[in-house]
Design an enzyme around this catalytic site. Structure first.
Site, short mmCIF file in Angstrom:
data_model
loop_
_atom_site.label_atom_id
_atom_site.label_comp_id
_atom_site.label_asym_id
_atom_site.label_seq_id
_atom_site.Cartn_x
_atom_site.Cartn_y
_atom_site.Cartn_z
N CYS A 2 11.01 -6.65 8.18
CA CYS A 2 12.07 -7.45 8.78
C CYS A 2 11.40 -8.68 9.36
O CYS A 2 10.17 -8.73 9.47
CB CYS A 2 12.75 -6.72 9.94
SG CYS A 2 13.78 -5.35 9.42
N GLY A 28 12.98 -10.24 4.43
CA GLY A 28 14.18 -9.42 4.33
C GLY A 28 15.37 -10.26 3.93
O GLY A 28 15.53 -11.37 4.44
N ASN A 102 11.42 -5.26 14.33
CA ASN A 102 10.70 -5.16 13.06
C ASN A 102 9.78 -3.96 13.16
O ASN A 102 8.95 -3.91 14.07
CB ASN A 102 9.90 -6.45 12.82
CG ASN A 102 9.00 -6.37 11.59
OD1 ASN A 102 7.98 -7.04 11.52
ND2 ASN A 102 9.35 -5.57 10.61
N GLY A 103 9.95 -3.01 12.25
CA GLY A 103 9.08 -1.83 12.28
C GLY A 103 9.88 -0.58 12.02
O GLY A 103 11.01 -0.64 11.54
N CYS A 236 -1.05 -3.72 10.12
CA CYS A 236 -0.75 -3.35 8.72
C CYS A 236 -1.42 -4.34 7.77
O CYS A 236 -1.17 -5.54 7.83
CB CYS A 236 0.76 -3.41 8.53
SG CYS A 236 1.28 -3.37 6.83
N TYR A 242 0.74 -8.65 0.61
CA TYR A 242 2.00 -8.96 -0.05
C TYR A 242 3.03 -9.66 0.82
O TYR A 242 3.71 -10.59 0.39
CB TYR A 242 2.62 -7.66 -0.56
CG TYR A 242 4.05 -7.79 -1.03
CD1 TYR A 242 4.35 -8.43 -2.23
CD2 TYR A 242 5.11 -7.27 -0.28
CE1 TYR A 242 5.67 -8.57 -2.66
CE2 TYR A 242 6.42 -7.40 -0.70
CZ TYR A 242 6.70 -8.04 -1.89
OH TYR A 242 7.99 -8.17 -2.30
N SER A 284 3.21 -14.25 -5.63
CA SER A 284 2.09 -13.78 -4.81
C SER A 284 0.78 -13.69 -5.57
O SER A 284 -0.29 -13.86 -5.00
CB SER A 284 2.45 -12.43 -4.18
OG SER A 284 2.86 -11.54 -5.19
N ASP A 346 -1.79 -9.00 -10.02
CA ASP A 346 -0.62 -8.81 -9.15
C ASP A 346 -1.12 -8.24 -7.83
O ASP A 346 -2.21 -7.66 -7.77
CB ASP A 346 0.40 -7.87 -9.79
CG ASP A 346 1.81 -8.07 -9.19
OD1 ASP A 346 1.96 -8.92 -8.28
OD2 ASP A 346 2.75 -7.38 -9.61
N ASP A 347 -0.32 -8.42 -6.77
CA ASP A 347 -0.81 -7.98 -5.45
C ASP A 347 -0.91 -6.47 -5.34
O ASP A 347 -1.82 -5.95 -4.72
CB ASP A 347 0.08 -8.55 -4.34
CG ASP A 347 1.53 -8.16 -4.50
OD1 ASP A 347 1.88 -7.05 -4.10
OD2 ASP A 347 2.30 -8.96 -5.06
N CYS A 383 4.52 4.68 3.48
CA CYS A 383 4.35 4.01 4.77
C CYS A 383 5.41 4.54 5.73
O CYS A 383 6.59 4.58 5.39
CB CYS A 383 4.52 2.50 4.60
SG CYS A 383 4.41 1.63 6.18
N CYS A 438 -1.58 3.61 3.50
CA CYS A 438 -0.96 3.71 2.18
C CYS A 438 -2.01 3.86 1.08
O CYS A 438 -1.72 4.38 0.00
CB CYS A 438 -0.05 2.50 1.91
SG CYS A 438 -0.80 0.91 2.18
P1 AMP Z 1 6.29 -1.66 -8.78
O1 AMP Z 1 7.05 -2.38 -9.84
O2 AMP Z 1 7.09 -0.55 -8.15
O3 AMP Z 1 4.92 -1.20 -9.22
O4 AMP Z 1 6.08 -2.66 -7.56
C1 AMP Z 1 5.05 -3.61 -7.57
C2 AMP Z 1 5.62 -4.99 -7.41
O5 AMP Z 1 6.50 -5.05 -6.29
C3 AMP Z 1 4.54 -6.00 -7.15
O6 AMP Z 1 4.77 -7.05 -8.06
C4 AMP Z 1 4.69 -6.47 -5.72
O7 AMP Z 1 4.62 -7.89 -5.65
C5 AMP Z 1 6.06 -5.98 -5.31
N1 AMP Z 1 6.05 -5.23 -4.04
C6 AMP Z 1 5.04 -4.58 -3.45
N2 AMP Z 1 5.44 -3.97 -2.31
C7 AMP Z 1 6.75 -4.23 -2.18
C8 AMP Z 1 7.74 -3.87 -1.22
N3 AMP Z 1 7.44 -3.12 -0.14
N4 AMP Z 1 9.00 -4.32 -1.43
C9 AMP Z 1 9.31 -5.06 -2.49
N5 AMP Z 1 8.42 -5.44 -3.44
C10 AMP Z 1 7.15 -5.02 -3.29
#
Ligand code: AMP
Length: 449
Positions: A2, A28, A102-103, A236, A242, A284, A346-347, A383, A438
């Protein structure tokens, strides 16, 4: 997940809060709300949707008052519903009090049950309301005393903004999981989840609140008060990975700088891997890829065009339209991709669905090989502190080995950044300065679940 923003003693309080929330929109997109203190009466406007959808010019102008707090929500606890949108405003024995959170409070259910047995009636299903009921039940002489009494009863993660007539208070949990920064603009104080919101509102960041600390802003002055000893300062780490905007500063380090360094460390970990180009999954992944490129000498190229206008309101396509709309958000740039071995960054990899789609899209556009590099370690545990990661059953790294995940996403190679590299790029020491639960399944203060 948030975003919160507050400002005091400013004739443009609601407008600057709008600017702050708009800047924090990445945290958010579900609901947005602003509460102002109009000479002792709290006024509010809270709605579902983006900041720009909830607030018209007229709506902002009717939010009169020289202090304001605001919130944007991404639901983690409590369903997606207007009654859970924040700030929450409660009229009770305390008078009018508003709170933005937030939290995620890990003992909210237990506290709620106890309060309900004592007669408390809850308006929402969000965990945040618990603090307001606790405050109504266990009061101190002043609002800050009431908070000092009750905040230590909460477990989990919180950055809070409280507002009552004539006063704004910010508070950060004793582990400092979620961020909260104090800033200044002229004679006004600002509190925000990230420094980018303070910058864009025209202010200057002063410092982060310490874990277990609150700041009381009243009569044009800010005072700090500790309500709990610091446990472990375990912020965190997913903020840097991300969540936070690249132009924000987290733990004294610009997020963009940390991500660039993470990219370089990924390149070191993959130093024997040859490729034609390196690229990132927008947005990202881009900075990571630039850091990788600098370290490895492999040229950076943009392989996806991102369309920034795919809003929430876009109707999920049916089977017939799926093929045509697959590239609506990320369209591959064929010419750059064809015949190339690509390192794609990717992140994070959570369920694996994004990587799978993206690898498929690149292969279809003619890529020769895809080396998927993830700028964080494998996520193996949920988390409990406010990031929306799914339960273990949905986390792909819980169910599959790295080799199996590689096959699932269709890449020729899959590499996760090591935890040591991540922590050092973020400027900390492992398990000391960050919550990395995590990635490890070990939760601060709990010795592992
Ligand atoms: P996934 O498709 O489930 O493997 O999610 C990974 C992708 O979602 C990555 O491209 C991240 O940039 C993005 N991501 C990572 N954490 C979150 C989150 N908590 N909420 C929304 N997107 C996320």
């Amino acid at each position: 997940m948030c975003g919160i923003f507050g400002i005091t003693d400013n004739k443009d309080a609601s407008k600057l809060t709008y600017v702050g929330l708009f800047t924090l929109q990445h945290r958010g997109q579900e609901s947005a709300g602003i509460v102002t203190d109009d000479g002792g009466t709290l006024r509010h406007n809270i709605g579902m949707g983006l900041v720009s959808e909830v607030f018209t010019k007229d709506a902002l102008e009717s939010l009169k008052g020289r202090s304001a707090i605001g919130h944007i929500r991404y639901s983690t606890t409590g369903s997606s519903h207007l009654k859970n949108a924040q700030p929450l405003v409660l009229d009770s024995v305390l008078g009018q009090v508003a709170v933005a959170h937030n939290g995620n409070l890990t003992n909210a259910d237990a506290l709620k049950e106890k309060l309900q047995k004592g007669g408390a009636i809850f308006q929402s299903t969000s965990d945040t309301e618990v603090i307001l009921h606790l405050m109504a039940k266990h009061r101190g002489r002043k609002l800050e005393d009431t908070l000092a009494k009750n905040l230590p009863k909460l477990e989990g993660a919180y950055a809070f903004l409280f507002m009552a007539p004539g006063i704004v208070i910010g508070a950060r949990d004793p582990n400092g999981y979620r961020p909260l920064v104090l800033g200044k603009i002229g004679k006004s104080f600002i509190l925000a989840s990230e420094t980018c919101a303070i910058d864009v509102a025209g202010g200057t960041a002063i410092r982060e609140l310490a874990p277990g600390e609150m700041v009381v802003i009243q009569g044009g002055k800010a005072r700090f008060r500790r309500f709990s000893p610091v446990k472990d300062f375990t912020r965190c780490i997913f903020e840097q990975v991300y969540f936070a905007r690249p132009d924000s500063s987290v733990a004294g380090r610009t997020v963009q700088t940390a991500r660039y360094e993470i990219g370089a460390l990924l390149a070191k970990e993959l130093k024997n891997v040859k490729a034609d180009i390196v690229s990132g999954v927008p947005d990202s992944g881009t900075v990571y890829a630039l850091g990788y490129s600098k370290e490895s000498g492999i040229p950076y190229q943009t392989v996806f065009m991102r369309n920034h206008y795919t809003g929430r309101s876009f109707i999920q396509p049916d089977q017939r339209l799926r093929e045509f709309t697959a590239h609506l958000k990320l369209a591959p740039i064929r010419d750059v991709i064809q015949g190339k071995t690509i390192i794609l960054i990717d992140d994070s990899l959570v369920r694996g669905t994004t990587s799978r789609k993206i690898v498929k899209s690149l292969m279809k556009a003619g890529a020769k090989k895809i080396i998927m590099a993830i700028a964080s370690p494998a996520i193996i545990s949920p988390c409990y502190y406010g990031i929306d990661t799914p339960n273990k059953g949905e986390l792909i790294a819980c169910r599959m080995s790295t080799e199996k995940i590689r096959r699932f996403i269709g890449a020729d190679k899959l590499h996760y950044l090591s935890l040591g590299s991540l922590v050092s790029a973020c400027g900390g020491r492992r398990d000391r300065n960050f919550c990395v639960s995590c990635f490890t399944g070990k939760y601060p203060g709990k010795g592992g679940l």
